[in-house]
Design a protein around this motif. Sequence first.
Motif, PDB file in Angstrom:
ATOM      1  N   ALA A  98       0.831  -1.194   0.000  1.00  0.00           N
ATOM      2  CA  ALA A  98       0.000   0.000   0.000  1.00  0.00           C
ATOM      3  C   ALA A  98       0.870   1.250   0.000  1.00  0.00           C
ATOM      4  N   ARG A  99       0.316   2.294  -0.574  1.00  0.00           N
ATOM      5  CA  ARG A  99       0.980   3.604  -0.522  1.00  0.00           C
ATOM      6  C   ARG A  99      -0.056   4.688  -0.756  1.00  0.00           C
ATOM      7  N   VAL A 100       0.246   5.875  -0.300  1.00  0.00           N
ATOM      8  CA  VAL A 100      -0.597   7.029  -0.568  1.00  0.00           C
ATOM      9  C   VAL A 100      -0.339   7.466  -2.005  1.00  0.00           C
ATOM     10  N   PRO A 101      -1.370   7.562  -2.831  1.00  0.00           N
ATOM     11  CA  PRO A 101      -1.164   7.930  -4.225  1.00  0.00           C
ATOM     12  C   PRO A 101      -1.121   9.435  -4.426  1.00  0.00           C
ATOM     13  N   TYR A 102      -0.579   9.849  -5.546  1.00  0.00           N
ATOM     14  CA  TYR A 102      -0.555  11.272  -5.896  1.00  0.00           C
ATOM     15  C   TYR A 102      -1.944  11.791  -6.238  1.00  0.00           C
ATOM     16  N   SER A 103      -2.779  10.907  -6.759  1.00  0.00           N
ATOM     17  CA  SER A 103      -4.154  11.289  -7.059  1.00  0.00           C
ATOM     18  C   SER A 103      -5.044  10.077  -6.840  1.00  0.00           C
ATOM     19  N   PRO A 104      -6.345  10.277  -6.628  1.00  0.00           N
ATOM     20  CA  PRO A 104      -7.231   9.152  -6.281  1.00  0.00           C
ATOM     21  C   PRO A 104      -7.266   8.046  -7.327  1.00  0.00           C
ATOM     22  N   ASP A 105      -7.124   8.381  -8.601  1.00  0.00           N
ATOM     23  CA  ASP A 105      -7.238   7.378  -9.648  1.00  0.00           C
ATOM     24  C   ASP A 105      -5.912   6.713  -9.983  1.00  0.00           C
ATOM     25  N   TYR A 106      -4.867   7.140  -9.360  1.00  0.00           N
ATOM     26  CA  TYR A 106      -3.546   6.646  -9.726  1.00  0.00           C
ATOM     27  C   TYR A 106      -3.250   5.341  -9.002  1.00  0.00           C
ATOM     28  N   TYR A 107      -2.667   4.368  -9.724  1.00  0.00           N
ATOM     29  CA  TYR A 107      -2.185   3.155  -9.095  1.00  0.00           C
ATOM     30  C   TYR A 107      -0.738   2.923  -9.515  1.00  0.00           C
ATOM     31  N   TYR A 108      -0.083   2.049  -8.825  1.00  0.00           N
ATOM     32  CA  TYR A 108       1.360   1.858  -8.981  1.00  0.00           C
ATOM     33  C   TYR A 108       1.648   0.412  -9.331  1.00  0.00           C
ATOM     34  N   THR A 109       2.593   0.210 -10.232  1.00  0.00           N
ATOM     35  CA  THR A 109       2.818  -1.122 -10.759  1.00  0.00           C
ATOM     36  C   THR A 109       4.151  -1.732 -10.371  1.00  0.00           C
ATOM     37  N   TYR A 110       5.053  -0.975  -9.806  1.00  0.00           N
ATOM     38  CA  TYR A 110       6.376  -1.493  -9.455  1.00  0.00           C
ATOM     39  C   TYR A 110       6.521  -1.644  -7.946  1.00  0.00           C
ATOM     40  N   PRO A 111       7.135  -2.745  -7.517  1.00  0.00           N
ATOM     41  CA  PRO A 111       7.318  -2.949  -6.075  1.00  0.00           C
ATOM     42  C   PRO A 111       8.024  -1.782  -5.393  1.00  0.00           C
ATOM     43  N   SER A 112       8.972  -1.155  -6.083  1.00  0.00           N
ATOM     44  CA  SER A 112       9.740  -0.071  -5.479  1.00  0.00           C
ATOM     45  C   SER A 112       8.895   1.158  -5.185  1.00  0.00           C
ATOM     46  N   GLU A 113       7.709   1.211  -5.772  1.00  0.00           N
ATOM     47  CA  GLU A 113       6.832   2.364  -5.555  1.00  0.00           C
ATOM     48  C   GLU A 113       6.021   2.258  -4.270  1.00  0.00           C
ATOM     49  N   TYR A 114       6.062   1.111  -3.632  1.00  0.00           N
ATOM     50  CA  TYR A 114       5.278   0.888  -2.419  1.00  0.00           C
ATOM     51  C   TYR A 114       6.164   0.918  -1.186  1.00  0.00           C
ATOM     52  N   GLY A 115       5.606   1.495  -0.120  1.00  0.00           N
ATOM     53  CA  GLY A 115       6.384   1.605   1.107  1.00  0.00           C
ATOM     54  C   GLY A 115       5.965   0.643   2.193  1.00  0.00           C
ATOM     55  N   ASP A 116       4.726   0.190   2.136  1.00  0.00           N
ATOM     56  CA  ASP A 116       4.209  -0.685   3.189  1.00  0.00           C
ATOM     57  C   ASP A 116       3.870  -2.040   2.591  1.00  0.00           C
ATOM     58  N   TRP A 117       4.355  -3.098   3.240  1.00  0.00           N
ATOM     59  CA  TRP A 117       4.190  -4.459   2.751  1.00  0.00           C
ATOM     60  C   TRP A 117       3.744  -5.385   3.867  1.00  0.00           C
ATOM     61  N   GLY A 118       2.993  -6.417   3.479  1.00  0.00           N
ATOM     62  CA  GLY A 118       2.681  -7.484   4.401  1.00  0.00           C
ATOM     63  C   GLY A 118       3.796  -8.516   4.404  1.00  0.00           C
ATOM     64  N   GLN A 119       3.601  -9.564   5.206  1.00  0.00           N
ATOM     65  CA  GLN A 119       4.625 -10.592   5.357  1.00  0.00           C
ATOM     66  C   GLN A 119       4.508 -11.688   4.290  1.00  0.00           C
ATOM     67  N   GLY A 120       3.399 -11.702   3.586  1.00  0.00           N
ATOM     68  CA  GLY A 120       3.191 -12.683   2.523  1.00  0.00           C
ATOM     69  C   GLY A 120       2.418 -13.896   2.980  1.00  0.00           C
ATOM     70  N   THR A 121       1.764 -14.529   2.020  1.00  0.00           N
ATOM     71  CA  THR A 121       1.050 -15.777   2.277  1.00  0.00           C
ATOM     72  C   THR A 121       1.354 -16.726   1.125  1.00  0.00           C
ATOM     73  N   GLN A 122       1.655 -17.975   1.470  1.00  0.00           N
ATOM     74  CA  GLN A 122       2.054 -18.961   0.468  1.00  0.00           C
ATOM     75  C   GLN A 122       0.832 -19.548  -0.225  1.00  0.00           C
ATOM     76  N   VAL A 123       0.883 -19.567  -1.538  1.00  0.00           N
ATOM     77  CA  VAL A 123      -0.117 -20.241  -2.347  1.00  0.00           C
ATOM     78  C   VAL A 123       0.586 -21.332  -3.132  1.00  0.00           C
ATOM     79  N   THR A 124       0.096 -22.553  -2.986  1.00  0.00           N
ATOM     80  CA  THR A 124       0.661 -23.682  -3.711  1.00  0.00           C
ATOM     81  C   THR A 124      -0.454 -24.355  -4.491  1.00  0.00           C
ATOM     82  N   VAL A 125      -0.262 -24.450  -5.793  1.00  0.00           N
ATOM     83  CA  VAL A 125      -1.254 -25.062  -6.665  1.00  0.00           C
ATOM     84  C   VAL A 125      -0.692 -26.379  -7.179  1.00  0.00           C
ATOM     85  N   SER A 126      -1.368 -27.446  -6.863  1.00  0.00           N
ATOM     86  CA  SER A 126      -0.910 -28.764  -7.280  1.00  0.00           C
ATOM     87  C   SER A 126      -1.557 -29.162  -8.600  1.00  0.00           C
ATOM     88  N   SER A 127      -0.815 -29.898  -9.392  1.00  0.00           N
ATOM     89  CA  SER A 127      -1.334 -30.312 -10.705  1.00  0.00           C
ATOM     90  C   SER A 127      -2.053 -31.644 -10.619  1.00  0.00           C
TER      91      SER A 127
END
Length: 127
Positions: A98-127
């Motif tokens: 998550a990050r505060v955007p420059y404008s309400p409609d703006y979104y960010y596509t690069y990891p480096s643009e975000y300052g706050d991150w969660g710890q992650g959750t593992q997803v495993t898809v079996s074939s």
Amino acid sequence: EVQLAESGGGLVQAGGSLRLSCAASGFGLDDYAIGWFRQVPGKERERISCMGISDGNAAYVDSVKGRSTISRDRSKNTVYLQMASLKPEDTAVYYCAARVPYSPDYYYTYPSEYGDWGQGTQVTVSS
């Protein structure tokens, strides 16, 4: 303290569905642009989906487009990533950011643009 906490990952068979959650504490997600990313060992973190403050403004990477939906529940201060028709190549650790955007409609596509991150959750898809 600003925190993001992902949940909802697990082991699922190919073709199945999952809903990942990202709960925020210490701040309100209403004023933040959101991104979902995933990462496998040895590879860079990959953007899955991102959304601005305006919920209708969202983008998806081609590999998940049409089978994933990003959404926000403002009453629960939580964002979600619903994924369907899962494939083994979807196996990864999934992160929200998550990050505060420059404008309400703006979104960010690069990891480096975000300052706050969660710890992650593992997803495993079996074939």
